[in-house]
Enzyme design. Structure first.
Site, mmCIF file in Angstrom:
data_model
loop_
_atom_site.group_PDB
_atom_site.id
_atom_site.type_symbol
_atom_site.label_atom_id
_atom_site.label_comp_id
_atom_site.label_asym_id
_atom_site.label_seq_id
_atom_site.Cartn_x
_atom_site.Cartn_y
_atom_site.Cartn_z
ATOM 1 N N GLU A 162 14.435 -15.530 0.973
ATOM 2 C CA GLU A 162 14.638 -16.624 1.932
ATOM 3 C C GLU A 162 13.708 -17.794 1.616
ATOM 4 O O GLU A 162 13.861 -18.886 2.146
ATOM 5 C CB GLU A 162 14.319 -16.154 3.370
ATOM 6 N N ASP B 282 0.831 -1.201 0.000
ATOM 7 C CA ASP B 282 0.000 0.000 0.000
ATOM 8 C C ASP B 282 0.872 1.259 0.000
ATOM 9 O O ASP B 282 1.837 1.351 0.764
ATOM 10 C CB ASP B 282 -0.865 -0.026 1.273
HETATM 11 C C1 NOJ Z 1 -4.359 2.990 -0.966
HETATM 12 C C2 NOJ Z 1 -5.500 2.036 -0.789
HETATM 13 O O1 NOJ Z 1 -5.731 1.374 -2.007
HETATM 14 C C3 NOJ Z 1 -6.684 2.847 -0.326
HETATM 15 O O2 NOJ Z 1 -7.859 2.090 -0.308
HETATM 16 C C4 NOJ Z 1 -6.378 3.396 1.031
HETATM 17 O O3 NOJ Z 1 -7.427 4.255 1.431
HETATM 18 C C5 NOJ Z 1 -5.069 4.190 1.046
HETATM 19 N N1 NOJ Z 1 -4.022 3.558 0.321
HETATM 20 C C6 NOJ Z 1 -4.589 4.382 2.461
HETATM 21 O O4 NOJ Z 1 -4.166 3.160 3.003
#
Ligand code: NOJ
Length: 568
Positions: free
Chosen positions: A272, A223
């Site tokens: 790993e 993310d």
């Molecule tokens: C990107 C994610 O896809 C989204 O859904 C989220 O709100 C933001 N990052 C924050 O984690």
């Protein structure tokens, strides 16, 4: 169909080596299906999808013909941001199941040959994470606070935030705590940003990666991978100054060069394992060159390419994006990814039924802003026609494709959700994402036309399902050979048979609104972005699949063809 023509072989390679290579490179051309667990299937009937729910649909996933699933967060969370506010990275939210349920799910998927990718959210935790609770209790100057980004405020008694920075979801990016200090949050208030200079933060994520890898997870989706490291040396720049700063690796908050030190360490963990674990970066960066750094073999290995998701349904745009991204992938040794829908954007069947994206607001800062719109303006038939054409084009491309749950049904975005029913913090923090937020693409799936909550689980789903969901229900579409579900199933089945080296050659069509390419084994993809039919030469073009049923290639459709010898 001749196998020899379809297998991408290196004749000098020993079979065992070939098997090892295949296991290590499965991701390169995989069709990955994104599951948003709270909205997929609800086994215990509490309105919220769960892991046993997904387990109960493993046959559906296997019949669909995907290679892997990506599970959006299923970790303990207060759901301040749909699970992207993680309170514990190494557990399952009790409402969604247990670690045993997770183990059973992964075993069931692996048994059917489906690999599993899980989401890692390293930029921020939930404010309920034990670290943040500890930071609040420990007070100023403590190491616990230093795991996050705490600063004194401005003004006579520190009553003003340290800067005027805005959060991605709108509103201020700083929140004041009881003792008067402020903490930084790129996203919702409940998502405090971590300090990646703190050694315990780095250590803990290595532990998390090993925790899930040891449980058999095959890969990770990272993310906002471009946001982790920060340079918060005083004096901090203002928002206006920040916006003028180049994103060339030196920006204080975004896409800093030093973030790759983190991923180099992660890569050592991935290696790993046998086969090595894979990763794909969600990185909203300024250029293909910057993106390539995340996709390097010494880093995460692959990075999302959202260029088609941001493009109009337009032949020239698609061709440019495809050419550029294949060149970029060839340069890094990675394979590119193709995406038309995910949990953050308006579903593409709806997007393509709206006026062109050009001229409409599509981005806020570095985050995608979904292109929604009033329901009355949507031409749903056209949207679906184009969506089927675009998907068939996508599935013919070299590289991996990410599909979002429900798109295989041609599902449309749901706009009719009242403010009381909405959950997305982006909706509440400033009405971004076209004022509607992202709940419309997260409405629980319709499985059966005639059952309560369309067979999702209990009586009522956690986001309201409109009556028209019945038309898109899995049981309705499974019984219809012309449905979008049938098209996806056939396309994914054929894609496995036809898959070949990661190359294509463009074939000139003499029409600016028609694109056509051929893969090394003769597999051709032809998409007519216009409205005038495109004639096919019957003696050369054996159609193996089409997004619309017709003789020529109707407007807004795609066909796959193969030379006769291969299409038998
Ligand atoms: C990107 C994610 O896809 C989204 O859904 C989220 O709100 C933001 N990052 C924050 O984690």
């Amino acid at each position: 169909m001749t196998d020899a023509l379809l297998v991408d072989t290196d004749t000098d390679t020993e079979p065992a080596d070939a098997r090892r290579t295949a296991a290590a490179t499965w991701w390169r051309q995989a069709a990955v299906y994104q599951i948003y667990p709270r909205s997929f299937a609800d086994a215990d009937g509490d309105g919220l999808g769960d892991l046993p729910g997904i387990r109960s649909r493993v046959d559906y996933l296997a019949d669909l013909g995907i290679d892997a699933v990506w599970l959006s967060p299923f970790y303990p969370s207060a759901l301040a941001d749909g699970g992207y506010d993680v309170a514990d990275y190494r557990d399952v939210d009790p409402r969604l199941g247990t670690l045993e349920d997770f183990d059973e799910l992964i075993a069931a998927l692996h048994e059917r040959g489906i690999r599993v990718i899980v989401d890692i959210v390293p930029n921020h935790t939930s404010d309920l994470h034990e670290w943040f609770q500890e930071a609040l209790a420990a007070g100023r100057g403590s190491s616990a606070r230093d795991r996050y980004v705490f600063r004194e405020g401005k003004g006579a008694s520190g009553e003003e935030p340290p800067t005027d920075w805005e959060s991605v979801f709108g509103g201020p990016a700083w929140e004041r705590v009881e003792d008067g200090q402020w903490y930084f949050h790129n996203f919702a208030t409940e998502q405090p940003d971590l300090n990646w200079d703190h050694p315990e933060v780095r250590e803990d994520f290595l532990k998390t990666l090993r925790f899930w890898s040891d449980r058999g997870v095959d890969g990770f989706r990272i993310d906002v991978a471009h946001m982790l490291t920060k340079d918060l040396t005083e004096p901090l720049p203002s928002r206006a100054e920040l916006e003028l700063m180049p994103q060339d690796g030196t920006h204080p908050l975004l896409d800093r060069d030093d973030v790759h030190e983190v991923y180099a360490e992660w890569r050592r963990v991935f290696e790993e394992y046998d086969p090595p674990r894979t990763a794909v970066a969600e990185a909203w960066v300024g250029s293909p060159e910057r993106r390539a750094k995340y996709a390097s073999a010494e880093g995460l290995g692959q990075a999302f390419n959202f260029d088609l998701l941001e493009a109009d349904f337009d032949a020239a745009e698609f061709r440019t994006v495809i050419t550029d991204n294949l060149a970029q992938a060839a340069g890094t040794g990675s394979s590119t990814t193709w995406v038309l829908s995910n949990h953050d954007v308006t579903r593409h069947a709806t997007r393509y039924g709206l006026p062109p994206l050009a001229g409409r607001p599509v981005k806020q800062g570095t985050e995608w802003v979904a292109a929604g719109g009033p329901e009355g303006d949507i031409d749903r038939d056209r949207g679906l026609r184009r969506a089927r054409a675009a998907t068939l084009l996508l599935l013919g491309l070299p590289g991996s494709t990410y599909l979002y749950q429900g798109e295989e049904l041609g599902l449309q975005e749901v706009a009719a959700i009242t403010a009381e029913q909405r959950q997305d913090p982006a909706f509440f923090r400033g009405g971004e994402y076209d004022g509607l937020g992202r709940d419309g693409c997260r409405v629980p799936l319709p499985w059966s036309a005639d059952r309560p909550a369309f067979g999702f689980g209990g009586a009522v789903a956690h986001l309201p399902q409109p009556a028209w969901f019945a038309e898109y229900a899995v049981d309705v579409e499974a019984a219809d050979p012309n449905s979008t579900l049938s098209l996806y199933r056939e396309a994914l089945r054929l894609r496995r048979l036809l898959q070949t080296e990661e190359r294509l050659e463009w074939i000139e069509t003499g029409r600016p609104d028609v694109v056509r390419f051929v893969r090394p084994n003769g597999w051709q993809v032809l998409t007519n972005f216009g409205t005038e039919p495109f004639p096919l030469e019957a003696e050369h073009d054996a159609v193996v699949l089409g997004s619309l049923q017709a003789g020529a290639v109707p407007g807004e459709s795609t066909v796959w063809t193969m030379p006769d010898v291969l299409s038998e």
